[in-house]
Design an enzyme around this catalytic site. Structure first.
Site, PDB file in Angstrom:
ATOM      1  N   ASP A 155      -1.472  -0.180   0.109  1.00  8.71           N
ATOM      2  CA  ASP A 155      -2.223   1.131  -0.582  1.00  8.71           C
ATOM      3  C   ASP A 155      -3.272   1.780   0.524  1.00  8.71           C
ATOM      4  O   ASP A 155      -3.157   2.858   0.698  1.00  8.71           O
ATOM      5  CB  ASP A 155      -3.022   0.679  -1.848  1.00  8.71           C
ATOM      6  N   GLU A 175       4.204  -0.445  -2.495  1.00 13.39           N
ATOM      7  CA  GLU A 175       2.936  -0.455  -1.843  1.00 13.39           C
ATOM      8  C   GLU A 175       2.871  -1.901  -1.101  1.00 13.39           C
ATOM      9  O   GLU A 175       2.379  -2.120   0.034  1.00 13.39           O
ATOM     10  CB  GLU A 175       1.600  -0.499  -2.444  1.00 13.39           C
TER      11      GLU A 175
END
EC number: 3.1.26.3
Length: 226
Positions: A40, A112
């Protein structure tokens, strides 16, 4: 992983694909959640750096809106589906029975984690290059950027600006409990607009809102031009 255009060592790749539901059913082995956290941050940095360097005339608010649009759960899940990622995710039986391989939240989180795995394996330059290969098409997608991260919010803004009346999503479900499909039809002021489907009520409503937003955008644009 060939579909990503990078090679990740087998141990790290397996970890990146290990959902917590699978880990729980296999004695509490490590999950991909730490890699997701790392990915992320890498994703956010790569997109922010690209936007800052390539859109020098855009104010901070517009840069933030573009970034939010392309790193959203919806955008990442769409990328994951285009790669056929769902079939490779290690899921527990409960998630398998509820079609977890096509849930947007799981797909986005796994994307992610794969970005994080790429960073660990190859470093920031390769990870950034992979991110931009996946994200750049979205940065040129007017529909993605136009509505930002939440189609339902975009619909609320149009309906309020045009004084169109109350918003209502009429949702129906069909199919067995383990593979249920939902269909949402958006009504505004009693008039029916876009119909969308998905594996959950929330996703069906988002698709319905997205379709409706595209139908209403000419009206919204003309209003702004006045």
């Amino acid at each position: 992983m060939k579909r990503l255009g990078v090679v990740i060592d087998p141990e790290t790749l397996r970890l990146a694909l290990t959902h917590r539901s699978y880990a729980y059913e296999h004695g509490g082995i490590p999950t991909n959640e730490r890699l997701e956290f790392l990915g992320d941050s890498v994703l956010g940095f790569a997109v922010t750096d690209h936007l800052y360097k390539n859109y020098p005339d855009l104010p901070e608010g517009d840069l933030a809106k573009r970034r939010s649009a392309v790193v959203s759960t919806r955008a990442l899940a769409a990328i994951a589906r285009s790669l056929g990622l769902g079939e490779f995710i290690l899921l527990g039986q409960g998630e398998i029975l509820t079609n977890g391989k096509d849930k947007s939240s799981i797909l986005a989180d796994t994307m992610e984690s794969l970005i994080g795995a790429t960073f660990l394996t190859h470093g920031i330059e390769v990870a950034t290059e992979m991110v931009m290969t996946l994200i750049l098409p979205l940065l040129h997608d007017v529909d993605v950027l136009g509505a930002g991260t939440d189609w339902k919010t975009a619909i609320q803004e149009i309906a309020a600006a045009e004084k169109m009346g109350a918003i209502e999503y009429r949702v129906t479900g069909s199919g067995p409990d383990h593979a249920r499909t939902y269909v949402a039809l958006l009504h505004i002021g009693g008039t029916a607009y876009g119909e969308g489907s998905g594996p959950s009520k929330k996703e069906a409503e988002q698709v319905s809102a997205a379709i409706s937003w595209k139908m209403l955008r000419p009206r919204d644009d003309s209003a702004k031009a006045k």
